[in-house]
Enzyme design. Structure first.
Site, PDB file in Angstrom:
ATOM      1  N   PRO A  66       0.838  -1.208   0.000  1.00 39.46           N
ATOM      2  CA  PRO A  66       0.000   0.000   0.000  1.00 39.46           C
ATOM      3  C   PRO A  66       0.868   1.251   0.000  1.00 39.46           C
ATOM      4  O   PRO A  66       1.904   1.285   0.666  1.00 39.46           O
ATOM      5  CB  PRO A  66      -0.786  -0.115   1.310  1.00 39.46           C
ATOM      6  N   HIS A  67       0.450   2.236  -0.782  1.00 37.18           N
ATOM      7  CA  HIS A  67       1.239   3.469  -0.840  1.00 37.18           C
ATOM      8  C   HIS A  67       0.371   4.630  -1.281  1.00 37.18           C
ATOM      9  O   HIS A  67      -0.772   4.426  -1.729  1.00 37.18           O
ATOM     10  CB  HIS A  67       2.433   3.305  -1.785  1.00 37.18           C
ATOM     11  N   GLY A  68       0.898   5.825  -1.137  1.00 43.08           N
ATOM     12  CA  GLY A  68       0.152   7.013  -1.543  1.00 43.08           C
ATOM     13  C   GLY A  68       1.038   8.230  -1.493  1.00 43.08           C
ATOM     14  O   GLY A  68       2.172   8.171  -1.005  1.00 43.08           O
TER      15      GLY A  68
END
Lengths: 148, 539
Positions: A66-68
């Site tokens: 997960p990343h952002g």
């Protein structure tokens, strides 16, 4: 690139409690808060959830990345979490995910983001590394396995 | 007869228009490199051909300059400025550390090509009686002119043939960097030595001292440039505006160019060193982008001006030597680059492909020849030979390279070594070239956001080199296809970057579909366009 700086013993959790994707993501963001570079926890969670909405970051063999991007972080921050029992993360192979590597970096500044994700998760291609990670008993052991 | 400034403006206008049109048609009809068109246009409209024609009202368009110089001092100064910009950008596109680590074969091939070309070029002058000894200016210049490869032309062929990621393609690109750097060092030494010669200092010790001084300046200035580059870039960033940053960088490049001339070296060396120093900072793209427009105007004028310096009458008696020199220039790269390739795991096919890929000479050869001509170190006859060689190698290089790939035989001695090279190509096909180009732009932007150096290899093709430290990608697009090539080690990074951009593209399309506002926007834009009943301009 230097992988040691963003990933520290403070941002590693060997026993995530959450039982759902959302709970795991919230718990991982809490880990990131420990880095001290987060100004707005909710904004960070929102950025990660937005990205998940487009397509799950659950890959194969239990790995999820997960990343952002959001300007609520000062610099690239990273966390690693393990949930041995696994959680349904909507992964590509349909299997539960149990190793989570989260990265968040500033939106309006240039710098490694995907490169960090790619480099930190490269050793996870190796089944024996994954097995050792799941059996790790301390964050130091995890750091040693991934970064050396 | 027109006033000097009006004549200069006319000359410049004619050069820009004719080189653009000539280059375009040559590329379009004969699929030849644009640089050939620019050189030929220069030869045709120059003072030794149509330039002497008397036009009504304006007289001769390209008359001889003062003292019988082929072009006016104004035009020559302009083309010198163009060569400085060209070499500044060439330095800017070089990432020394990446290439030093990148390829052992590239190093061997680059060095081999430079050494053999210099030796055969210099030897040609001595063997044919153009120079008394190996250190005479004529000999040194013919050697230096023969060294520098212009890899942009080969890169286009490699891209068209989808061989950019082949072991031969990778080696040619890496070797070209060594070739560039070594070519500049050779030029620094040659200019210093030939000046010592023409000033009467003919003793070997004096000449060697000059060579050592030139080499020392090069090493010293480059080391200082690389060490101070980050501090200098921080200083430039203080000005915020990208235009200001690019202008200041180029301005400092010009200052260093002037200083290097005062230190007894060629101006382009200072410009190259300034570019090379900045190549290790994150300002590369900013400067490249801002100077691109200037480059598009200046560079064809430079090539055409070089063409204008060709005196056909002076070449005629030298034609035979010119052809031999061209043949030696070809042989020197085929042997000088091909032989080391044979020792680096390539077979005969691979070695020939690498050798012919390194054939084309271009801007550096012309600049060196121009410096030799104006400094008096070489005459119009030797200059003509240099132009002839540049034309022949630029013409033959792409044809031979394309032909060498007609035979599909592998280029490595043990084709299994391909597996060792671990190259991976990710290929994507899109329904239209517009869509592929849009995504290509997004991928380029994504890599830049990750602080990779991205630069386009040739204005004629959508081929990019993307690099950061030891990581290296080649990105190409043709028609509706996109190809990204890298080593297996960085395949994950490549896939993730593309996947993220594909997701953004999809989100955008969904957003466009779901957003009714866009429909009304389109409607509002065209509504009422033809609804008027009154006069023109009335709604």
């Amino acid at each position: 690139m230097n992988l040691k700086k963003p990933l520290t013993v403070e941002t590693i959790c060997l026993d995530l409690k959450g039982a759902t994707k959302e709970a795991i993501l919230a718990e991982m963001v809490e880990l990131l808060v420990a880095s001290g570079h987060i100004r707005d926890r909710d904004a960070v969670l929102k950025a990660v959830l937005e990205r998940e909405k487009r397509m799950s970051t659950g890959m194969q063999n239990g790995i999820a990345i997960p990343h952002g991007k959001t300007d609520s972080v000062d610099c690239l921050v990273a966390a690693l979490g393990i949930k041995r029992a696994g959680v349904d993360f909507g992964a590509l192979d349909g299997q539960p995910s149990n190793i989570f590597v989260m990265t968040v970096s500033p939106d309006s500044r240039t710098g490694p983001h995907i490169q960090f994700l790619a480099e930190i998760s490269r050793p996870l291609n190796d089944a024996s590394v994954r097995a050792k990670l799941l059996a790790a008993t301390s964050p130091d052991e995890v750091l040693h396995l991934l970064i050396g | 007869m027109l006033a000097t400034e009006i004549q200069f403006v006319f000359q410049l206008g004619i050069l820009i228009v004719f080189t653009r049109v000539g280059g375009y048609w040559l590329r379009r009809w004969l699929r030849l490199p644009g640089v050939l068109g620019e050189l030929i246009v220069g030869m045709l409209i120059g003072p030794y051909a149509l330039g002497q024609f008397h036009w009504p009202l304006i007289g001769k368009l390209f008359p001889f300059g003062p003292g019988g110089a082929p072009v006016s001092p104004e035009l020559y100064a302009f083309s010198t400025f163009a060569s400085i910009v060209l070499l500044f950008l060439s330095g800017l596109e070089t990432d020394l550390s990446t290439f030093l680590r990148y390829s052992v074969a590239g190093t061997a091939v680059g060095i081999g090509g430079v050494v053999v070309s210099f030796f055969l070029g210099t030897g040609c002058a001595v063997w044919f009686g153009l120079a008394d000894h190996w250190l005479a200016p004529h000999a040194l210049f013919l050697g230096a002119i023969a060294t520098a490869t212009s890899v942009g032309i080969s890169a286009r062929i490699l891209s068209e043939r989808r061989k950019m990621d082949s072991p031969e393609g990778v080696t040619i690109l890496a070797a070209a960097v060594f070739d560039d750097v070594l070519g500049i060092i050779v030029l620094a030494i040659v200019v210093g030595m030939s000046r010592a010669e023409t000033e009467g200092g003919v003793s070997w010790s004096h000449i060697l001292l000059i060579a050592a001084k030139a080499f020392g300046f090069w090493i010293g200035a480059t080391a200082a440039g690389l060490l101070l580059a980050r501090r200098f870039s921080r200083l430039l960033k203080y000005f915020k505006s990208t235009q200001a940053i690019a202008a200041l960088a180029l301005g400092c490049g010009l200052l260093l160019a002037g200083l290097s001339e005062m230190a007894g070296l060629a101006m382009i060396i200072g410009a190259y060193i300034m570019g090379l120093s900045l190549s290790r900072t994150d300002l590369v793209q900013v400067i490249q982008k801002e100077i691109e427009g200037l480059q598009n105007i200046l560079v064809p004028v430079f090539f055409a001006t070089m063409g204008m310096l060709v005196n056909f009458a002076a070449i005629r008696p030298m034609l035979q030597i010119g052809l031999v020199y061209s043949a030696l220039a070809i042989a020197s790269k085929v042997l000088g680059c091909g032989l080391p390739a044979l020792f680096c795991g390539f077979n005969r096919h691979g070695a020939v492909r690498i050798g012919v890929g390194m054939l084309p000479r271009g801007e550096v050869a012309l600049i060196v020849a121009g410096i030799g001509l104006t400094s008096g170190a070489i005459g119009q006859d030797i200059f003509g030979i240099a132009i002839l060689m540049t034309l022949i190698t630029t013409l033959l290089g792409p044809m031979l390279l394309a032909g060498s790939f007609e035979n599909p035989a592998p280029g490595l001695r043990h084709p299994d070594d391909l597996a060792k090279a671990h190259n991976r190509t990710i290929e994507l096909s899109f329904p239209s070239s517009d869509m592929a180009e849009f995504l290509l732009g997004r991928i380029v932007r994504a890599f830049r956001q990750e602080e990779f150096y991205v630069y386009r290899l040739s204005p004629d093709a959508l081929t990019y080199q993307i690099r950061k430290d030891e990581i290296f990608f080649t990105l190409e697009s043709e028609g509706g296809d996109i190809r990204l090539t890298t080593t297996v080690q960085y395949e994950t990074l490549a896939r993730l970057v593309i996947a993220e951009e594909m997701l953004s593209l999809r989100s955008m399309l969904h957003l466009a579909q779901d957003n009714g506002h866009l429909d009304t926007m389109e409607h509002d834009l065209v509504a009422g366009l033809f609804g008027g009943n009154g006069e023109e301009g009335e709604p």
